[in-house]
Design a protein around this motif. Structure first.
Motif: not given
Length: 154
Positions: A69, A71, A120, A124, A139
């Motif tokens: 991912i 971010a 995830y 987060q 994201t």
């Protein structure tokens, strides 16, 4: 003054980037040197900092980290205290495998590995968004990895 890197050094570095476990005899043969001068050059490249360290590159999916991912993070301010606090906290989070201070739209770009989207989301909400000074997190989920390399174009 740093030592200039010549073509033989570049051949050594290319070979080591491709396979850092190559033994010195094979490396010397590959770059066209005898073993002793080859080993001396490798040691000089290590001492000069051209070779930072040797690592094993792991396969995230094979180890249960099926998602990568990205971010984008915006901070409440760009003052030294806020930025230093954020970077200090991010260094403690093993899920964050890269962190870049950005010029442009966002303040930081992070590359994060996680088991799945639920893992995830928990990361987060429990960690990233709770760092003092974090104003916003956006994201980005890649659909397909086209290229990934650790090798520099020498």
């Amino acid at each position: 003054m740093p030592r200039a890197i010549d073509e033989i050094d570049r051949r050594i570095l290319r070979a080591l980037q491709h396979n850092s476990r190559i033994n010195n005899i094979e490396l010397a043969e590959k770059v066209g040197l005898s073993p002793s001068p080859c080993l001396r050059r490798v040691r000089m490249l290590e001492e000069s900092g051209a070779i930072d360290r040797y690592v094993a590159i792991l396969n995230p999916a094979a180890l249960g980290f099926g998602m990568t991912i990205f971010a984008r993070v915006w901070l409440a301010g760009q003052d030294t205290e806020t930025v230093d606090h954020f970077t200090s906290e991010v260094r403690k989070l093993p899920e964050v495998v890269e962190c870049h201070l950005m010029a442009g739209d966002c303040d930081f770009l992070l590359r994060i590995v996680a088991k799945d989207i639920d893992a995830y989301r928990q990361f987060q909400t429990r960690h990233l968004s709770n760092i003092r000074g974090v104003q916003s997190v956006k994201t980005e989920i890649p659909m397909q990895q086209i290229k990934s390399s650790t090798e520099l174009p020498l």
